[in-house]
Scaffold this active site. Structure first.
Site, PDB file in Angstrom:
ATOM      1  N   GLU A  66       0.797  -1.238   0.000  1.00 61.29           N
ATOM      2  CA  GLU A  66       0.000   0.000   0.000  1.00 61.29           C
ATOM      3  C   GLU A  66       0.826   1.283   0.000  1.00 61.29           C
ATOM      4  O   GLU A  66       0.471   2.244  -0.683  1.00 61.29           O
ATOM      5  CB  GLU A  66      -0.958   0.035   1.200  1.00 61.29           C
ATOM      6  CG  GLU A  66      -1.818   1.283   1.161  1.00 61.29           C
ATOM      7  CD  GLU A  66      -2.917   1.328   2.200  1.00 61.29           C
ATOM      8  OE1 GLU A  66      -2.922   0.522   3.132  1.00 61.29           O
ATOM      9  OE2 GLU A  66      -3.773   2.205   2.054  1.00 61.29           O
ATOM     10  N   ASP A  83      -0.273  -5.419   3.089  1.00 64.76           N
ATOM     11  CA  ASP A  83      -0.799  -4.236   3.774  1.00 64.76           C
ATOM     12  C   ASP A  83      -0.047  -4.139   5.099  1.00 64.76           C
ATOM     13  O   ASP A  83      -0.243  -4.961   5.995  1.00 64.76           O
ATOM     14  CB  ASP A  83      -2.316  -4.350   4.013  1.00 64.76           C
ATOM     15  CG  ASP A  83      -2.924  -2.994   4.333  1.00 64.76           C
ATOM     16  OD1 ASP A  83      -2.166  -2.121   4.797  1.00 64.76           O
ATOM     17  OD2 ASP A  83      -4.137  -2.811   4.129  1.00 64.76           O
ATOM     18  N   ILE A  85      -0.170  -2.089   7.612  1.00 58.46           N
ATOM     19  CA  ILE A  85      -1.152  -2.020   8.713  1.00 58.46           C
ATOM     20  C   ILE A  85      -2.523  -1.930   8.054  1.00 58.46           C
ATOM     21  O   ILE A  85      -2.790  -0.980   7.312  1.00 58.46           O
ATOM     22  CB  ILE A  85      -0.984  -0.775   9.626  1.00 58.46           C
ATOM     23  CG1 ILE A  85       0.404  -0.742  10.288  1.00 58.46           C
ATOM     24  CG2 ILE A  85      -2.079  -0.777  10.716  1.00 58.46           C
ATOM     25  CD1 ILE A  85       0.615   0.461  11.227  1.00 58.46           C
ATOM     26  N   ASP A  86      -3.368  -2.914   8.275  1.00 48.62           N
ATOM     27  CA  ASP A  86      -4.763  -2.777   7.840  1.00 48.62           C
ATOM     28  C   ASP A  86      -5.555  -2.344   9.073  1.00 48.62           C
ATOM     29  O   ASP A  86      -5.616  -3.082  10.063  1.00 48.62           O
ATOM     30  CB  ASP A  86      -5.312  -4.086   7.269  1.00 48.62           C
ATOM     31  CG  ASP A  86      -6.709  -3.875   6.706  1.00 48.62           C
ATOM     32  OD1 ASP A  86      -6.863  -3.013   5.817  1.00 48.62           O
ATOM     33  OD2 ASP A  86      -7.655  -4.523   7.181  1.00 48.62           O
ATOM     34  N   THR A  88      -5.380   1.381   9.768  1.00 53.22           N
ATOM     35  CA  THR A  88      -4.505   2.498  10.168  1.00 53.22           C
ATOM     36  C   THR A  88      -5.237   3.561  10.995  1.00 53.22           C
ATOM     37  O   THR A  88      -4.678   4.083  11.961  1.00 53.22           O
ATOM     38  CB  THR A  88      -3.883   3.151   8.907  1.00 53.22           C
ATOM     39  OG1 THR A  88      -3.041   2.186   8.301  1.00 53.22           O
ATOM     40  CG2 THR A  88      -3.064   4.375   9.259  1.00 53.22           C
ATOM     41  N   ASP A 211      -5.768  -5.090   0.820  1.00 51.58           N
ATOM     42  CA  ASP A 211      -6.735  -5.268   1.910  1.00 51.58           C
ATOM     43  C   ASP A 211      -7.232  -6.714   1.981  1.00 51.58           C
ATOM     44  O   ASP A 211      -7.614  -7.183   3.053  1.00 51.58           O
ATOM     45  CB  ASP A 211      -7.991  -4.396   1.698  1.00 51.58           C
ATOM     46  CG  ASP A 211      -7.693  -2.911   1.620  1.00 51.58           C
ATOM     47  OD1 ASP A 211      -6.972  -2.410   2.493  1.00 51.58           O
ATOM     48  OD2 ASP A 211      -8.195  -2.240   0.682  1.00 51.58           O
TER      49      ASP A 211
HETATM   50  C1  IPD Z   1      -8.864   0.202   5.335  1.00 52.72           C
HETATM   51  C2  IPD Z   1      -9.538  -0.778   6.252  1.00 52.72           C
HETATM   52  C3  IPD Z   1     -11.009  -0.432   6.443  1.00 52.72           C
HETATM   53  C4  IPD Z   1     -11.727  -0.333   5.111  1.00 52.72           C
HETATM   54  C5  IPD Z   1     -11.023   0.661   4.210  1.00 52.72           C
HETATM   55  C6  IPD Z   1      -9.566   0.209   4.010  1.00 52.72           C
HETATM   56  P1  IPD Z   1      -6.273   0.782   5.768  1.00 52.72           P
HETATM   57  O1  IPD Z   1      -7.506  -0.125   5.136  1.00 52.72           O
HETATM   58  O2  IPD Z   1      -9.441  -2.097   5.764  1.00 52.72           O
HETATM   59  O3  IPD Z   1     -11.681  -1.403   7.200  1.00 52.72           O
HETATM   60  O4  IPD Z   1     -13.057   0.071   5.348  1.00 52.72           O
HETATM   61  O5  IPD Z   1     -11.686   0.710   2.987  1.00 52.72           O
HETATM   62  O6  IPD Z   1      -8.926   1.057   3.115  1.00 52.72           O
HETATM   63  O7  IPD Z   1      -6.305   2.091   5.074  1.00 52.72           O
HETATM   64  O8  IPD Z   1      -6.499   0.862   7.222  1.00 52.72           O
HETATM   65  O9  IPD Z   1      -5.095  -0.045   5.368  1.00 52.72           O
HETATM   66 CA    CA Z   2      -6.003  -1.766   4.193  1.00 51.78          CA
HETATM   67 CA    CA Z   3      -2.900  -0.018   5.237  1.00 54.43          CA
END
Ligand code: IPD
Ligand code: CA
Ligand code: CA
Length: 263
Positions: A66, A83, A85-86, A88, A211
């Site tokens: 990402e 990813d 950190i999923d 963030t 994701d």
């Molecule tokens: C997000 C998370 C979130 C989702 C967003 C994503 P990130 O990823 O997975 O649950 O609703 O669409 O972009 O930005 O925290 O890596």
């Molecule tokens: Ca993510």
């Molecule tokens: Ca992320």
């Protein structure tokens, strides 16, 4: 050979997870990538440690992550989808629901998925055709077949301010036709939670390959079903995902169809 890929993916996820946890109570530097889309300095540190762990062992593999431009080697059929950190936004706010996600695509098929939640030291893992596991224990989707009794999960994209209507329409419809809907802020964990039966189904649009790459494999290896919003074959490069225990899939598809028809 898959054992070596797994070892490296787990090593990278655990190293990154430890670093994320260590920094979790410290003040984070935030950078706005969009109006409501943030990245922290720790996302970048996490990515760095994952890249280093993979590249030390597989210097010629492709990397899609990402927070960096893709690293492309057309000679290699291997692509790590990461990813760092999923979740963030959760992480930046000390809301303890986030993870590291690492998937490995080989010749266009995701064959390995590792998701690590450092907060509760939970590691989800799947290899294509070999089942899905959490902390070494085999997992399976739930047996709920009644949409009225189902607990679902979803999320909203960072572009929600531009086009809120379709997201709220579906959210409202499912809130009114299920036991509960959770919006916890990590799509990868939402999918893993569906894989191990904590949720019965999950839907979201506008997600990115990082994701979902690892977690969608964990879901299907746990016996779950996955498609787009019209029931067609799902791709991690597509925009809409419906992932369920299989038993409520058709009912969720029908509900989605109705919600869109009413637009
Ligand atoms: C997000 C998370 C979130 C989702 C967003 C994503 P990130 O990823 O997975 O649950 O609703 O669409 O972009 O930005 O925290 O890596
Ligand atoms: Ca993510
Ligand atoms: Ca992320």
């Amino acid at each position: 050979m898959m054992t070596l890929y797994k070892t490296i993916a787990v090593e990278a996820a655990r190293k990154a997870g430890a670093l994320i946890l260590k920094h979790s109570t410290l003040e984070k530097k935030l950078h706005f990538k969009g109006e409501i889309n943030i990245v922290t300095d720790v996302d970048k540190l996490s990515e760095k440690i994952i890249f280093k762990t993979i590249q030390n062992r597989f210097p010629d593999h492709n990397l899609l992550s990402e927070e960096s431009a893709p690293i492309c080697n057309p000679q290699s059929g291997f692509k790590w989808i990461i990813d760092p950190i999923d979740g963030t936004t959760n992480y930046a706010h000390n809301f303890p629901f986030y993870c590291v996600s690492i998937g490995l695509e080989i010749s266009g098929i995701v064959r390995l998925g590792v998701i690590y939640n450092p907060v509760i030291d939970e590691l989800f893992y799947a290899e294509k055709g070999k089942g899905a596991f959490v902390n070494g224990r085999k997992i399976r989707v739930s047996s709920c077949d009644n949409l009225n009794h189902a607990m679902l999960a979803t999320g909203f994209p960072y572009t929600i301010r531009d086009h809120p209507e379709p997201h709220f329409k579906l959210f409202q419809t499912f809130c009114l036709n299920t036991l509960a809907v959770r919006r916890a802020g990590s799509a990868a964990l939402d999918l893993c939670y569906t894989a191990c039966g904590r949720f019965d189904g999950f839907w979201e649009s506008n997600l990115h390959p990082w994701d979902v790459a690892a977690a969608q494999l964990i879901l299907t290896e746990a016996g779950g079903r996955i498609s787009d919003y019209s029931g067609k074959q799902y791709s991690i490069y597509g925009t809409r995902i419906l992932a369920t225990n299989g038993l409520i899939h058709a009912k969720m598809l029908k509900t989605i169809k109705k919600a869109y028809a009413k637009k």
